[in-house]
Design a protein around this motif. Sequence first.
Motif, PDB file in Angstrom:
ATOM      1  N   TYR A 204      46.205  52.209  72.430  1.00  0.00           N
ATOM      2  CA  TYR A 204      46.847  51.703  71.219  1.00  0.00           C
ATOM      3  C   TYR A 204      48.209  52.343  70.958  1.00  0.00           C
ATOM      4  O   TYR A 204      49.020  51.774  70.224  1.00  0.00           O
ATOM      5  CB  TYR A 204      45.964  51.959  69.995  1.00  0.00           C
ATOM      6  CG  TYR A 204      44.654  51.195  69.965  1.00  0.00           C
ATOM      7  CD1 TYR A 204      44.459  50.045  70.718  1.00  0.00           C
ATOM      8  CD2 TYR A 204      43.606  51.639  69.161  1.00  0.00           C
ATOM      9  CE1 TYR A 204      43.263  49.355  70.673  1.00  0.00           C
ATOM     10  CE2 TYR A 204      42.401  50.952  69.098  1.00  0.00           C
ATOM     11  CZ  TYR A 204      42.234  49.814  69.872  1.00  0.00           C
ATOM     12  OH  TYR A 204      41.047  49.122  69.829  1.00  0.00           O
ATOM     13  N   THR A 205      48.447  53.526  71.509  1.00  0.00           N
ATOM     14  CA  THR A 205      49.679  54.254  71.195  1.00  0.00           C
ATOM     15  C   THR A 205      50.727  54.177  72.305  1.00  0.00           C
ATOM     16  O   THR A 205      51.793  54.777  72.178  1.00  0.00           O
ATOM     17  CB  THR A 205      49.367  55.735  70.909  1.00  0.00           C
ATOM     18  OG1 THR A 205      48.803  56.335  72.080  1.00  0.00           O
ATOM     19  CG2 THR A 205      48.387  55.862  69.752  1.00  0.00           C
ATOM     20  N   LEU A 206      50.447  53.450  73.387  1.00  0.00           N
ATOM     21  CA  LEU A 206      51.415  53.326  74.467  1.00  0.00           C
ATOM     22  C   LEU A 206      52.670  52.589  73.990  1.00  0.00           C
ATOM     23  O   LEU A 206      52.589  51.671  73.169  1.00  0.00           O
ATOM     24  CB  LEU A 206      50.819  52.551  75.641  1.00  0.00           C
ATOM     25  CG  LEU A 206      49.716  53.225  76.464  1.00  0.00           C
ATOM     26  CD1 LEU A 206      49.262  52.291  77.567  1.00  0.00           C
ATOM     27  CD2 LEU A 206      50.197  54.550  77.043  1.00  0.00           C
ATOM     28  N   ALA A 207      53.810  52.979  74.513  1.00  0.00           N
ATOM     29  CA  ALA A 207      55.042  52.237  74.251  1.00  0.00           C
ATOM     30  C   ALA A 207      54.976  50.892  74.967  1.00  0.00           C
ATOM     31  O   ALA A 207      54.617  50.823  76.141  1.00  0.00           O
ATOM     32  CB  ALA A 207      56.244  53.038  74.739  1.00  0.00           C
ATOM     33  N   HIS A 208      55.271  49.833  74.241  1.00  0.00           N
ATOM     34  CA  HIS A 208      55.250  48.475  74.799  1.00  0.00           C
ATOM     35  C   HIS A 208      53.991  48.252  75.656  1.00  0.00           C
ATOM     36  O   HIS A 208      54.078  48.040  76.867  1.00  0.00           O
ATOM     37  CB  HIS A 208      56.509  48.216  75.608  1.00  0.00           C
ATOM     38  CG  HIS A 208      57.755  48.306  74.807  1.00  0.00           C
ATOM     39  ND1 HIS A 208      58.139  47.323  73.910  1.00  0.00           N
ATOM     40  CD2 HIS A 208      58.706  49.278  74.729  1.00  0.00           C
ATOM     41  CE1 HIS A 208      59.266  47.682  73.330  1.00  0.00           C
ATOM     42  NE2 HIS A 208      59.621  48.854  73.792  1.00  0.00           N
ATOM     43  N   PRO A 209      52.821  48.283  75.029  1.00  0.00           N
ATOM     44  CA  PRO A 209      51.567  48.251  75.787  1.00  0.00           C
ATOM     45  C   PRO A 209      51.390  46.999  76.624  1.00  0.00           C
ATOM     46  O   PRO A 209      50.719  47.039  77.658  1.00  0.00           O
ATOM     47  CB  PRO A 209      50.495  48.334  74.696  1.00  0.00           C
ATOM     48  CG  PRO A 209      51.172  47.822  73.452  1.00  0.00           C
ATOM     49  CD  PRO A 209      52.591  48.288  73.581  1.00  0.00           C
ATOM     50  N   LEU A 210      51.976  45.868  76.198  1.00  0.00           N
ATOM     51  CA  LEU A 210      51.885  44.665  77.027  1.00  0.00           C
ATOM     52  C   LEU A 210      53.007  44.645  78.058  1.00  0.00           C
ATOM     53  O   LEU A 210      52.753  44.629  79.266  1.00  0.00           O
ATOM     54  CB  LEU A 210      51.948  43.398  76.172  1.00  0.00           C
ATOM     55  CG  LEU A 210      51.902  42.118  77.026  1.00  0.00           C
ATOM     56  CD1 LEU A 210      50.499  41.841  77.538  1.00  0.00           C
ATOM     57  CD2 LEU A 210      52.448  40.928  76.267  1.00  0.00           C
ATOM     58  N   LEU A 211      54.257  44.668  77.617  1.00  0.00           N
ATOM     59  CA  LEU A 211      55.385  44.430  78.511  1.00  0.00           C
ATOM     60  C   LEU A 211      55.542  45.526  79.563  1.00  0.00           C
ATOM     61  O   LEU A 211      55.939  45.248  80.701  1.00  0.00           O
ATOM     62  CB  LEU A 211      56.672  44.284  77.703  1.00  0.00           C
ATOM     63  CG  LEU A 211      56.744  43.045  76.807  1.00  0.00           C
ATOM     64  CD1 LEU A 211      58.013  43.068  75.965  1.00  0.00           C
ATOM     65  CD2 LEU A 211      56.659  41.762  77.621  1.00  0.00           C
ATOM     66  N   MET A 212      55.233  46.766  79.218  1.00  0.00           N
ATOM     67  CA  MET A 212      55.412  47.848  80.182  1.00  0.00           C
ATOM     68  C   MET A 212      54.127  48.156  80.936  1.00  0.00           C
ATOM     69  O   MET A 212      54.141  48.363  82.149  1.00  0.00           O
ATOM     70  CB  MET A 212      55.931  49.109  79.481  1.00  0.00           C
ATOM     71  CG  MET A 212      56.358  50.207  80.449  1.00  0.00           C
ATOM     72  SD  MET A 212      57.067  51.654  79.623  1.00  0.00           S
ATOM     73  CE  MET A 212      58.590  50.993  78.960  1.00  0.00           C
ATOM     74  N   ASP A 213      53.016  48.183  80.231  1.00  0.00           N
ATOM     75  CA  ASP A 213      51.763  48.602  80.861  1.00  0.00           C
ATOM     76  C   ASP A 213      51.116  47.495  81.682  1.00  0.00           C
ATOM     77  O   ASP A 213      50.479  47.758  82.689  1.00  0.00           O
ATOM     78  CB  ASP A 213      50.787  49.073  79.773  1.00  0.00           C
ATOM     79  CG  ASP A 213      49.464  49.543  80.361  1.00  0.00           C
ATOM     80  OD1 ASP A 213      49.488  50.378  81.278  1.00  0.00           O
ATOM     81  OD2 ASP A 213      48.409  49.067  79.908  1.00  0.00           O
ATOM     82  N   MET A 214      51.304  46.230  81.281  1.00  0.00           N
ATOM     83  CA  MET A 214      50.601  45.130  81.933  1.00  0.00           C
ATOM     84  C   MET A 214      51.536  44.117  82.584  1.00  0.00           C
ATOM     85  O   MET A 214      51.352  43.731  83.737  1.00  0.00           O
ATOM     86  CB  MET A 214      49.709  44.416  80.899  1.00  0.00           C
ATOM     87  CG  MET A 214      48.858  43.307  81.483  1.00  0.00           C
ATOM     88  SD  MET A 214      47.672  43.959  82.677  1.00  0.00           S
ATOM     89  CE  MET A 214      47.753  42.681  83.927  1.00  0.00           C
TER      90      MET A 214
END
Length: 227
Positions: A55-65
């Motif tokens: 929940y606390t990741l920066a840009h959890p969709l665009l960067m992480d996925m």
Amino acid sequence: QQNRVLMVSQNYRFYPAVQAVAALVRAEALGPVGAVHIQFRKYANTQPPGNHRHYTLAHPLLMDMSIHHFDMMRFVLNQEPATVSCHAWNPSWSHFVEPATAAATIVFDGGAVVDYQGSWVSTGTPTTWGGAWEIECAEGVIAWTGRNDDSTDADAVTIRRRGKRARGLKLPAMPRWDRAGSLAAFAAAIRDGAEPPASGRDNLGSLRLMFATIAAAETGQAQHIAG
């Protein structure tokens, strides 16, 4: 500079469906590509707010996925992104701190235009990790999906020529897939002295697209992507 082989494990490339579709597109089996529609839907919103590091990741969709989807766009189309616009947001029920949902339009240098929608908090029917793709070509549509959690069972490709019924495509057997496929390609590159797929050099294109999409979402302005 160090005379070493550098490869990024873009493991989503190493599945039967994406390999088959990339071959179809590059051969222009249905003619040139005009438009691509990609949907990614997961519901990763079940933990209480503040109780999960995702929940606390920066840009959890665009960067992480989405980096995986951006890389597959480049791989499948064999084109490079030229411009991107993006809107990212959090639905009211999202437990994520930063936007968990985004919609982007990406124009590629070979003429293909991609509309991409992804969400970590979608209440719609979940897609595979690879997403649900429709590639509109001059002579018909290639629809595909792929990458299950632990098998190639979800990989599927359908071809529908204009005025014809859709038909499923028999996919190639891949004795090594996902990370094993990526590692096998890396080993082969070292053995043969060739530049590996998803080399460090090639992966810069996927990173450029990812960071440009994030910049477009943050500024509300379309971004031009320098090669």
